[in-house]
Write a protein that holds these residues in place. Structure first.
Motif, PDB file in Angstrom:
ATOM      1  N   LYS A   1       0.839  -1.201   0.000  1.00  0.00           N
ATOM      2  CA  LYS A   1       0.000   0.000   0.000  1.00  0.00           C
ATOM      3  C   LYS A   1       0.870   1.246   0.000  1.00  0.00           C
ATOM      4  CE  LYS A   1      -4.244  -1.589   2.098  1.00  0.00           C
ATOM      5  NZ  LYS A   1      -5.140  -1.358   1.002  1.00  0.00           N
ATOM      6  N   CYS A   2       0.376   2.268  -0.678  1.00  0.00           N
ATOM      7  CA  CYS A   2       1.043   3.567  -0.692  1.00  0.00           C
ATOM      8  C   CYS A   2       0.898   4.184   0.699  1.00  0.00           C
ATOM      9  CB  CYS A   2       0.418   4.467  -1.757  1.00  0.00           C
ATOM     10  SG  CYS A   2       1.083   6.137  -1.803  1.00  0.00           S
ATOM     11  N   HIS A   3       2.008   4.540   1.305  1.00  0.00           N
ATOM     12  CA  HIS A   3       2.012   5.115   2.652  1.00  0.00           C
ATOM     13  C   HIS A   3       1.267   6.454   2.684  1.00  0.00           C
ATOM     14  CE1 HIS A   3       3.459   6.112   6.649  1.00  0.00           C
ATOM     15  NE2 HIS A   3       3.919   7.269   6.188  1.00  0.00           N
ATOM     16  N   ILE A   4       1.262   7.164   1.578  1.00  0.00           N
ATOM     17  CA  ILE A   4       0.670   8.501   1.540  1.00  0.00           C
ATOM     18  C   ILE A   4      -0.811   8.455   1.186  1.00  0.00           C
ATOM     19  CG2 ILE A   4       0.815  10.781   0.452  1.00  0.00           C
ATOM     20  CD1 ILE A   4       3.848  10.090  -0.020  1.00  0.00           C
ATOM     21  N   SER A   5      -1.170   7.736   0.121  1.00  0.00           N
ATOM     22  CA  SER A   5      -2.569   7.717  -0.336  1.00  0.00           C
ATOM     23  C   SER A   5      -3.377   6.546   0.209  1.00  0.00           C
ATOM     24  CB  SER A   5      -2.617   7.684  -1.861  1.00  0.00           C
ATOM     25  OG  SER A   5      -2.167   6.418  -2.338  1.00  0.00           O
ATOM     26  N   GLY A   6      -2.692   5.478   0.603  1.00  0.00           N
ATOM     27  CA  GLY A   6      -3.382   4.282   1.071  1.00  0.00           C
ATOM     28  C   GLY A   6      -3.811   3.350  -0.049  1.00  0.00           C
ATOM     29  N   ASP A   7      -3.560   3.729  -1.300  1.00  0.00           N
ATOM     30  CA  ASP A   7      -3.936   2.896  -2.451  1.00  0.00           C
ATOM     31  C   ASP A   7      -2.971   1.723  -2.605  1.00  0.00           C
ATOM     32  OD1 ASP A   7      -5.927   4.745  -3.035  1.00  0.00           O
ATOM     33  OD2 ASP A   7      -4.680   5.832  -4.477  1.00  0.00           O
ATOM     34  N   ASN A   8      -3.477   0.640  -3.200  1.00  0.00           N
ATOM     35  CA  ASN A   8      -2.611  -0.500  -3.507  1.00  0.00           C
ATOM     36  C   ASN A   8      -1.639  -0.127  -4.617  1.00  0.00           C
ATOM     37  OD1 ASN A   8      -3.594  -2.366  -1.660  1.00  0.00           O
ATOM     38  ND2 ASN A   8      -5.237  -2.993  -3.032  1.00  0.00           N
ATOM     39  N   ILE A   9      -0.424  -0.675  -4.559  1.00  0.00           N
ATOM     40  CA  ILE A   9       0.569  -0.479  -5.607  1.00  0.00           C
ATOM     41  C   ILE A   9       0.703  -1.812  -6.334  1.00  0.00           C
ATOM     42  CG2 ILE A   9       2.957   0.116  -6.151  1.00  0.00           C
ATOM     43  CD1 ILE A   9       3.037   1.672  -3.486  1.00  0.00           C
ATOM     44  N   PRO A  10       0.261  -1.875  -7.595  1.00  0.00           N
ATOM     45  CA  PRO A  10       0.328  -3.142  -8.338  1.00  0.00           C
ATOM     46  C   PRO A  10       1.770  -3.616  -8.533  1.00  0.00           C
ATOM     47  CG  PRO A  10      -1.061  -1.540  -9.473  1.00  0.00           C
ATOM     48  CD  PRO A  10      -0.357  -0.814  -8.372  1.00  0.00           C
ATOM     49  N   LYS A  11       1.942  -4.915  -8.553  1.00  0.00           N
ATOM     50  CA  LYS A  11       3.254  -5.503  -8.796  1.00  0.00           C
ATOM     51  C   LYS A  11       3.764  -5.032 -10.160  1.00  0.00           C
ATOM     52  CE  LYS A  11       5.650  -9.796  -8.001  1.00  0.00           C
ATOM     53  NZ  LYS A  11       5.539 -11.177  -7.598  1.00  0.00           N
ATOM     54  N   GLY A  12       5.031  -4.607 -10.226  1.00  0.00           N
ATOM     55  CA  GLY A  12       5.645  -4.138 -11.456  1.00  0.00           C
ATOM     56  C   GLY A  12       5.571  -2.628 -11.652  1.00  0.00           C
ATOM     57  N   GLU A  13       4.679  -1.951 -10.919  1.00  0.00           N
ATOM     58  CA  GLU A  13       4.539  -0.496 -11.057  1.00  0.00           C
ATOM     59  C   GLU A  13       5.704   0.214 -10.365  1.00  0.00           C
ATOM     60  OE1 GLU A  13       1.605   2.682  -9.061  1.00  0.00           O
ATOM     61  OE2 GLU A  13       0.595   1.332 -10.466  1.00  0.00           O
ATOM     62  N   LEU A  14       6.227   1.274 -11.009  1.00  0.00           N
ATOM     63  CA  LEU A  14       7.289   2.059 -10.382  1.00  0.00           C
ATOM     64  C   LEU A  14       6.764   2.706  -9.112  1.00  0.00           C
ATOM     65  CD1 LEU A  14       9.242   4.045 -13.133  1.00  0.00           C
ATOM     66  CD2 LEU A  14      10.112   2.293 -11.601  1.00  0.00           C
ATOM     67  N   ASN A  15       7.538   2.606  -8.055  1.00  0.00           N
ATOM     68  CA  ASN A  15       7.158   3.228  -6.796  1.00  0.00           C
ATOM     69  C   ASN A  15       8.410   3.631  -6.041  1.00  0.00           C
ATOM     70  OD1 ASN A  15       7.277   1.167  -4.129  1.00  0.00           O
ATOM     71  ND2 ASN A  15       7.527   0.200  -6.107  1.00  0.00           N
ATOM     72  N   TYR A  16       8.226   4.488  -5.068  1.00  0.00           N
ATOM     73  CA  TYR A  16       9.333   4.886  -4.207  1.00  0.00           C
ATOM     74  C   TYR A  16       9.308   4.024  -2.957  1.00  0.00           C
ATOM     75  CZ  TYR A  16      10.538   8.968  -6.946  1.00  0.00           C
ATOM     76  OH  TYR A  16      10.972   9.801  -7.947  1.00  0.00           O
ATOM     77  N   ARG A  17      10.460   3.463  -2.626  1.00  0.00           N
ATOM     78  CA  ARG A  17      10.649   2.738  -1.369  1.00  0.00           C
ATOM     79  C   ARG A  17      11.484   3.677  -0.513  1.00  0.00           C
ATOM     80  NH1 ARG A  17      13.987  -2.511   0.302  1.00  0.00           N
ATOM     81  NH2 ARG A  17      15.636  -1.419  -0.779  1.00  0.00           N
ATOM     82  N   PHE A  18      11.044   3.926   0.711  1.00  0.00           N
ATOM     83  CA  PHE A  18      11.754   4.908   1.532  1.00  0.00           C
ATOM     84  C   PHE A  18      11.686   4.557   3.008  1.00  0.00           C
ATOM     85  CE2 PHE A  18       7.405   6.303   1.149  1.00  0.00           C
ATOM     86  CZ  PHE A  18       7.088   6.947   2.331  1.00  0.00           C
ATOM     87  N   GLN A  19      12.561   5.186   3.757  1.00  0.00           N
ATOM     88  CA  GLN A  19      12.552   5.085   5.210  1.00  0.00           C
ATOM     89  C   GLN A  19      12.600   6.496   5.764  1.00  0.00           C
ATOM     90  OE1 GLN A  19      16.101   2.629   5.605  1.00  0.00           O
ATOM     91  NE2 GLN A  19      14.865   1.049   6.553  1.00  0.00           N
TER      92      GLN A  19
END
Length: 117
Positions: A18-36
């Motif tokens: 899930k997107c930490h900001i929007s709460g939406d699911n992030i589909p497998k393969g979609e570009l996303n930011y991984r952060f700490q």
């Protein structure tokens, strides 16, 4: 909001993220930011959809500072530990040229990183 301690852009390779900001699911393969986020207690990985991240306060306020190593002590102003007068004096008086030999010559740091084996 805590400063970043890690950020990278890469395709999602996990299910049920899930997107930490929007709460939406992030589909497998979609570009996303991984952060700490910086924390004195723990750092866990969080994820954010690319377009959501790039319009968020996290990105606007901290991504470039993190990538260019340009944080200032004021970025950590929400942490009581960093408001301590002794800590602030220590940071302002820090001498990297004195600290570096101590870090390099320390047997514990050599063993930890496998140097000299």
């Amino acid at each position: 909001m805590a400063p970043l301690s890690f950020v990278e852009l890469k395709p999602n390779n996990r299910k049920n993220v899930k997107c930490h900001i929007s709460g939406d699911n992030i589909p497998k393969g979609e570009l996303n930011y991984r952060f700490q986020l910086f924390s004195l207690d723990t750092d866990i990985f969080l994820f954010a959809k690319k377009p959501v991240w790039e319009t968020s306060d996290y990105h606007i306020n901290y991504t470039q500072r993190f990538l260019k190593n340009k944080y200032s002590i004021s970025d950590f102003e929400n942490y009581d530990y960093f408001q301590n007068e002794l800590f602030i004096a220590m940071i302002l008086d820090f001498d990297f040229n004195k600290a570096l030999p101590l870090l390099v010559e320390n047997d514990i740091s050599k063993a930890r990183y496998g140097i000299g084996r």
